[in-house]
Design a protein around this motif. Structure first.
Motif, PDB file in Angstrom:
ATOM      1  N   VAL A   1      43.980  56.717   4.600  1.00 39.57           N
ATOM      2  CA  VAL A   1      44.222  55.341   4.148  1.00 39.57           C
ATOM      3  C   VAL A   1      44.269  55.283   2.636  1.00 39.57           C
ATOM      4  O   VAL A   1      43.537  56.013   1.952  1.00 39.57           O
ATOM      5  N   GLU A   2      45.133  54.432   2.119  1.00 40.03           N
ATOM      6  CA  GLU A   2      45.101  54.161   0.691  1.00 40.03           C
ATOM      7  C   GLU A   2      44.439  52.803   0.513  1.00 40.03           C
ATOM      8  O   GLU A   2      44.588  51.913   1.351  1.00 40.03           O
ATOM      9  N   ILE A   3      43.680  52.689  -0.572  1.00 42.47           N
ATOM     10  CA  ILE A   3      42.924  51.458  -0.786  1.00 42.47           C
ATOM     11  C   ILE A   3      43.517  50.714  -1.975  1.00 42.47           C
ATOM     12  O   ILE A   3      43.673  51.284  -3.062  1.00 42.47           O
ATOM     13  N   ASP A   4      43.850  49.447  -1.750  1.00 44.02           N
ATOM     14  CA  ASP A   4      44.312  48.578  -2.836  1.00 44.02           C
ATOM     15  C   ASP A   4      43.213  47.566  -3.123  1.00 44.02           C
ATOM     16  O   ASP A   4      42.487  47.153  -2.220  1.00 44.02           O
ATOM     17  N   VAL A   5      43.131  47.161  -4.377  1.00 44.35           N
ATOM     18  CA  VAL A   5      42.176  46.112  -4.736  1.00 44.35           C
ATOM     19  C   VAL A   5      42.979  44.892  -5.196  1.00 44.35           C
ATOM     20  O   VAL A   5      44.007  45.029  -5.872  1.00 44.35           O
ATOM     21  N   GLY A   6      42.520  43.712  -4.782  1.00 47.50           N
ATOM     22  CA  GLY A   6      43.235  42.488  -5.150  1.00 47.50           C
ATOM     23  C   GLY A   6      42.996  42.131  -6.608  1.00 47.50           C
ATOM     24  O   GLY A   6      41.904  42.325  -7.132  1.00 47.50           O
ATOM     25  N   TYR A   7      44.062  41.619  -7.264  1.00 51.33           N
ATOM     26  CA  TYR A   7      43.878  41.143  -8.643  1.00 51.33           C
ATOM     27  C   TYR A   7      44.343  39.696  -8.738  1.00 51.33           C
ATOM     28  O   TYR A   7      45.145  39.232  -7.914  1.00 51.33           O
ATOM     29  N   THR A   8      43.831  38.998  -9.731  1.00 51.02           N
ATOM     30  CA  THR A   8      44.339  37.656 -10.021  1.00 51.02           C
ATOM     31  C   THR A   8      44.905  37.664 -11.431  1.00 51.02           C
ATOM     32  O   THR A   8      44.467  38.454 -12.269  1.00 51.02           O
ATOM     33  N   LEU A   9      45.863  36.791 -11.668  1.00 51.84           N
ATOM     34  CA  LEU A   9      46.481  36.727 -12.997  1.00 51.84           C
ATOM     35  C   LEU A   9      45.680  35.765 -13.864  1.00 51.84           C
ATOM     36  O   LEU A   9      45.482  34.605 -13.508  1.00 51.84           O
TER      37      LEU A   9
END
Ligand code: DAH
Length: 371
Positions: A272-280
């Protein structure tokens, strides 16, 4: 003749012993043994002598040359020792004097992040493991289920070592013992750890890695951290919890959303690849936020492949685990806001002053790992 030579020898040795410094001694050497030197001239006469004369004169003249050369070497050692003693006596340093300026150095963001990682994972029961940067083919690839013909080898842009290339050409390379490349990832530390320790295993392995690649976000040398857990009954759920706990502690906020994407690595199944959420925030991507504006890929992971566990001499029906690998430089960039990787390794003091950390500011969980 012999009489003359004895006198000459006495005269030269006295001058050498009396030489008051290295320059005077060098003058003695040139006078006796230099191109136009007295002894050099005597040596030249040997060629014109009859064999019988040479038999007698040869050893005498050579003996003279040797005595003078030895005398010079001894005197030189004495003079040099005296010069060093004099220098040591005059160059004293009072270590008790207060420093006249505060230390100017800073802790590099990569070192800082490595310390932060060690602190966070120590709290979760992980030890820090290390491995060599010059690796064998077997540890870097084969044992990780990347056999010789696997396309993943080409993707790694490996730097090979001449010694390994030569051994391969000569047919003498043993892939398990010939250190033949610069490690392309920290994953070989998984192998070394499983071979040297009995499970259960919980380690992280931060360190330098190398690939022939260079642009704003890639440098030929970069840093990764590897994670490995081997125990009984380990599942993808343990992986998810561990990574969530780590990312929240690292970015120091609870409103972190992770996304797991199916992927492929030869040494994990499933991967699995893990992404982290970002906000602008003012047009800049900031990690965190309960409702992300987008995703940033931060690491690769998965359940350790049976073949990898087997390659390390463990029974995959008894032992399972998860692993992950993550770019440390990228973590530092995301947390501390740099957008170009290259200055990390330029050694520019202005960059270090701006992005570096105080050496007294050691990351701890209680005081905040972000310093
Ligand atoms: N070694 C991989 C790389 O450099 C990263 C990685 C992915 C490590 C998945 C792992 C893993 O341990 O499970 O691209």
């Amino acid at each position: 003749m012999t009489q003359d030579l004895n006198q000459m020898r006495e005269h030269m040795l006295t001058a050498i012993a009396a030489a008051s410094g290295l320059d005077a001694l060098e003058a003695c050497r040139v006078e006796a043994l230099g191109k136009q030197g007295t002894i050099t001239a005597l040596l030249k006469t040997l060629g014109k002598m009859t064999p019988d004369e040479r038999l007698v004169q040869g050893p005498i003249i050579q003996g003279l040359r040797e005595a003078v050369a030895n005398g010079i070497a001894q005197r030189k050692a004495t003079l040099e020792r005296a010069a060093l003693d004099a220098r040591l006596a005059s160059e004293t340093l009072d270590m008790t004097l207060p420093a006249d300026a505060a230390p100017a150095g800073t802790i590099h963001p990569v070192s800082q992040v490595m310390d932060e990682l060690a602190e966070i994972f120590a709290d979760l029961g992980f030890a820090v493991a290390t491995g060599p940067e010059i690796e064998t083919d077997w540890h870097n690839f084969s044992a990780l289920n990347i056999p010789e013909t696997h396309p993943a080898r080409a993707m790694h842009d490996t730097f090979y070592i001449q010694q390994g290339i030569d051994a391969k050409a000569a047919g003498t390379a043993d892939e398990k013992t010939t250190f033949s490349l610069l490690r392309t990832h920290t994953s070989p530390v998984q192998i070394r750890t499983m071979l040297s320790q009995k499970p259960p295993i919980r380690i992280i392995a931060p360190g330098r890695t190398y690939r022939s690649d260079s642009d704003a976000t890639h440098t030929p040398m970069f840093h990764q951290v590897e994670g490995l857990v081997i125990d009984k009954g380990i599942t993808l759920g343990h992986l998810k919890w561990t990574l969530e706990t780590f990312v929240k502690a690292f970015f120091e906020r609870d409103d972190i959303v992770l996304r797991m994407r199916p992927s492929y690595f030869p040494f994990t199944e499933p991967s699995v690849e893990i992404d982290v959420g970002y906000t602008l925030v003012k047009g800049k991507r900031v990690v965190g936020g309960a409702e992300p504006d987008g995703w940033l890929e931060i690491l690769g992971s998965g359940m350790v492949h049976r073949k990898v566990i087997e390659a390390c001499g463990l029974d995959p029906d008894e032992w399972q685990g998860f692993a992950f690998g993550c770019g440390i430089d990228r973590l530092a960039m995301l947390k501390y806001g740099m957008d170009d990787l290259r200055p990390f390794f330029d050694g520019d003091i202005r960059w270090l002053k701006h992005y570096g950390f105080s050496s007294l500011d050691v990351p701890t969980l209680s005081a905040g790992v972000g310093a």
